[in-house]
Design a protein around this motif. Sequence first.
Motif, PDB file in Angstrom:
ATOM      1  N   THR A 249       0.545  -1.091  -0.005  1.00 37.19           N
ATOM      2  CA  THR A 249      -0.089   0.583   0.084  1.00 37.19           C
ATOM      3  C   THR A 249       0.804   0.835   0.080  1.00 37.19           C
ATOM      4  N   VAL A 250       1.708   1.545   0.656  1.00 34.88           N
ATOM      5  CA  VAL A 250       2.978   2.258   0.932  1.00 34.88           C
ATOM      6  C   VAL A 250       3.444   2.071  -0.240  1.00 34.88           C
ATOM      7  N   ALA A 251       3.765   1.610  -0.845  1.00 37.66           N
ATOM      8  CA  ALA A 251       4.660   2.000  -2.623  1.00 37.66           C
ATOM      9  C   ALA A 251       3.954   2.152  -2.785  1.00 37.66           C
ATOM     10  N   GLN A 252       2.445   2.105  -3.903  1.00 38.34           N
ATOM     11  CA  GLN A 252       1.640   2.514  -4.794  1.00 38.34           C
ATOM     12  C   GLN A 252       1.198   3.581  -3.984  1.00 38.34           C
ATOM     13  N   ARG A 253       1.403   4.280  -3.334  1.00 38.29           N
ATOM     14  CA  ARG A 253       1.011   5.788  -2.976  1.00 38.29           C
ATOM     15  C   ARG A 253       1.829   6.292  -3.292  1.00 38.29           C
ATOM     16  N   ILE A 254       3.133   5.669  -3.040  1.00 35.27           N
ATOM     17  CA  ILE A 254       4.274   6.983  -2.851  1.00 35.27           C
ATOM     18  C   ILE A 254       4.669   6.855  -4.684  1.00 35.27           C
ATOM     19  N   VAL A 255       5.056   5.830  -5.412  1.00 36.62           N
ATOM     20  CA  VAL A 255       4.158   6.056  -6.992  1.00 36.62           C
ATOM     21  C   VAL A 255       3.392   7.220  -7.231  1.00 36.62           C
ATOM     22  N   ARG A 256       2.003   6.699  -7.467  1.00 37.42           N
ATOM     23  CA  ARG A 256       0.833   7.632  -7.349  1.00 37.42           C
ATOM     24  C   ARG A 256       1.660   8.725  -7.415  1.00 37.42           C
ATOM     25  N   ALA A 257       2.011   8.907  -6.410  1.00 37.52           N
ATOM     26  CA  ALA A 257       2.380  10.973  -5.195  1.00 37.52           C
ATOM     27  C   ALA A 257       3.340  11.517  -6.967  1.00 37.52           C
ATOM     28  N   LYS A 258       4.365  10.485  -6.166  1.00 38.28           N
ATOM     29  CA  LYS A 258       5.577  11.426  -7.586  1.00 38.28           C
ATOM     30  C   LYS A 258       4.292  11.727  -9.112  1.00 38.28           C
ATOM     31  N   ARG A 259       3.776  10.479  -9.539  1.00 40.01           N
ATOM     32  CA  ARG A 259       3.044  10.887 -10.589  1.00 40.01           C
ATOM     33  C   ARG A 259       2.436  11.927 -11.088  1.00 40.01           C
ATOM     34  N   THR A 260       1.044  11.941  -9.694  1.00 40.22           N
ATOM     35  CA  THR A 260       0.242  13.269  -9.374  1.00 40.22           C
ATOM     36  C   THR A 260       0.917  15.084 -10.135  1.00 40.22           C
ATOM     37  N   LEU A 261       1.961  14.780  -8.799  1.00 41.12           N
ATOM     38  CA  LEU A 261       2.464  16.041  -8.571  1.00 41.12           C
ATOM     39  C   LEU A 261       3.576  16.419 -10.356  1.00 41.12           C
ATOM     40  N   ALA A 262       3.863  15.174 -10.657  1.00 42.96           N
ATOM     41  CA  ALA A 262       4.753  15.674 -12.392  1.00 42.96           C
ATOM     42  C   ALA A 262       3.341  15.973 -12.776  1.00 42.96           C
ATOM     43  N   ARG A 263       2.147  15.411 -12.850  1.00 43.00           N
ATOM     44  CA  ARG A 263       1.379  15.767 -13.903  1.00 43.00           C
ATOM     45  C   ARG A 263       0.264  16.566 -13.511  1.00 43.00           C
ATOM     46  N   LYS A 264       0.702  17.166 -12.498  1.00 43.76           N
ATOM     47  CA  LYS A 264       0.159  18.438 -12.064  1.00 43.76           C
ATOM     48  C   LYS A 264       0.652  19.730 -12.326  1.00 43.76           C
ATOM     49  N   ASN A 265       1.322  19.503 -12.574  1.00 39.53           N
ATOM     50  CA  ASN A 265       2.677  20.297 -12.359  1.00 39.53           C
ATOM     51  C   ASN A 265       2.867  21.255 -10.870  1.00 39.53           C
ATOM     52  N   VAL A 266       2.744  20.348 -10.232  1.00 37.70           N
ATOM     53  CA  VAL A 266       3.089  21.477  -8.249  1.00 37.70           C
ATOM     54  C   VAL A 266       3.926  21.917  -9.069  1.00 37.70           C
ATOM     55  N   GLU A 267       4.516  23.369  -8.102  1.00 40.60           N
ATOM     56  CA  GLU A 267       5.891  24.014  -8.524  1.00 40.60           C
ATOM     57  C   GLU A 267       6.426  23.572  -6.519  1.00 40.60           C
ATOM     58  N   PHE A 268       7.455  23.625  -6.597  1.00 41.58           N
ATOM     59  CA  PHE A 268       8.230  23.621  -5.405  1.00 41.58           C
ATOM     60  C   PHE A 268       8.972  24.388  -5.067  1.00 41.58           C
ATOM     61  N   GLU A 269       7.174  24.339  -3.329  1.00 42.90           N
ATOM     62  CA  GLU A 269       7.582  26.261  -4.043  1.00 42.90           C
ATOM     63  C   GLU A 269       6.788  26.247  -1.734  1.00 42.90           C
ATOM     64  N   VAL A 270       7.432  27.378  -1.174  1.00 39.62           N
ATOM     65  CA  VAL A 270       6.153  26.932   0.165  1.00 39.62           C
ATOM     66  C   VAL A 270       5.467  28.014  -0.094  1.00 39.62           C
ATOM     67  N   PRO A 271       3.798  27.556  -0.437  1.00 41.45           N
ATOM     68  CA  PRO A 271       2.769  28.327  -0.545  1.00 41.45           C
ATOM     69  C   PRO A 271       2.991  30.072   0.004  1.00 41.45           C
ATOM     70  N   TYR A 272       1.598  30.755   0.027  1.00 42.02           N
ATOM     71  CA  TYR A 272       1.286  32.125   0.801  1.00 42.02           C
ATOM     72  C   TYR A 272      -0.272  31.678   0.984  1.00 42.02           C
ATOM     73  N   GLY A 273      -0.056  32.611   2.139  1.00 44.80           N
ATOM     74  CA  GLY A 273      -1.678  32.995   2.510  1.00 44.80           C
ATOM     75  C   GLY A 273      -2.312  31.510   2.891  1.00 44.80           C
ATOM     76  N   PRO A 274      -3.575  31.566   2.221  1.00 45.88           N
ATOM     77  CA  PRO A 274      -4.720  30.715   2.504  1.00 45.88           C
ATOM     78  C   PRO A 274      -4.295  28.756   1.993  1.00 45.88           C
ATOM     79  N   ASP A 275      -3.356  29.358   1.079  1.00 48.27           N
ATOM     80  CA  ASP A 275      -2.433  27.830   0.719  1.00 48.27           C
ATOM     81  C   ASP A 275      -2.149  27.278   1.590  1.00 48.27           C
ATOM     82  N   ARG A 276      -1.144  27.772   2.275  1.00 50.16           N
ATOM     83  CA  ARG A 276      -0.217  27.241   2.792  1.00 50.16           C
ATOM     84  C   ARG A 276      -0.706  26.814   4.590  1.00 50.16           C
TER      85      ARG A 276
END
Length: 419
Positions: free
Chosen positions: A154-181
């Motif tokens: 279960t853990v292995a699947q979560r890690i693989v899917r999480a990395k794929r999701t971050l790449a697919r969604k183009n999530v920025e490598f950042e500390v967010p601001y305001g409400p997002d934080r």
Amino acid sequence: MEPQPTAALETVFRLESPRVIAGVARLVRDVGIAEELTQDALLAALEQWPRDGVPDNPGAWLMTTARRRAVDLIRRRETYARKLAEIGRDLPASAPPPEEPADPEDIDDDLLRLVFTACHPVLSAEARIALTLRLLGGLTTPEIARARLVPESTVAQRIVRAKRTLARKNVEFEVPYGPDRAARLGSVLEVIYLIFNEGYAATAGDDWLRPALCEDALRLARVLSALMPKEPEVHGLTALLEFQSSRTAARTGPDGEPVLLRDQNRHRWNRLLIARGITALDHARATAGSGAPGPYVLQAAIAACHATSYTYEETDWPRIAQLYGLLAARTPSPVVELNRAVAVSMAEGPAPALALVDALVAEPALRDYHLLPSVRGDLLLRLGRTAEARAEFERAASLTRNARERALLLDRAREAGTR
């Protein structure tokens, strides 16, 4: 004698991989690729260290090697982009990427950026925890499964899917601001807490403590406290980690063996960290005002009871049992109930506590949790049921993956057999 390169590499990699991944992710803006490049650096070390010897600063060697591979990757991408531009001169030019916003709350800390990125809301709560423990905590899949009480697959699947999701969604490598934080804060706090716990009592390996993990978690908690001064749970977590860190020097013996709380030399507790913990807990209570305390504030209050008691016998166990009751009501958990049982055993005796523990035996989440038979064994021993106690300690020893803890539990089993 110089340690074997592979053994040294394993130790260094567990300690340094979070910093390497975070540093590389800032260049490539993708945590999955950053982890792959860090693994490439590990493979390079496996090839070179046995031949050339372990470098004087192995962590810096890994970082330099991984960053060079990152730069090579960026250059290849730029070359490819130029070639595409030459081929498609007549195509409309794409707009340049926007500059990162300047913000007075911005933090120039790659590790913290890594935590907030891995805790992005596009991921499920469990995926955020698993990914950050892997990337920032340097934990293996089995260790994460142990910490989260779920199957390794279960853990292995979560890690693989999480990395794929971050790449697919183009999530920025950042500390967010305001409400997002603020929205990501709960997951960030939980992850920092779990990383500290892995350093405080390692789930696997030869060492009971992994101080570097504790230091990283405490540092991140302090940074968050400065960043979010009006969040009581941030101060609560910081206070909790300050109190827990204060005991580090007393928690192991001369040979690295675990020393239980009741046997610790409290003169070795770090009074500066205790004072910092008290200050952070005061801030948490002040910012909470008349509101109900959150789980980290409650846990910090429990830790404060221990930290401010000069002997084990002076500990205010009734107060600790009461606080665990409040914590169980706020965040129901079989682990919290197990801890409450320990406090009840000290406040009221082993018999009522054993009844609480026996009610947890059928809990699926605690089926392979070594502390359940360990606590039960201690209660049985105090009740004079030595044969049963010995069996429980032996079962606990068979469940833990930490060599130091296993030795301690087997010693307790032998002790029970001699009574």
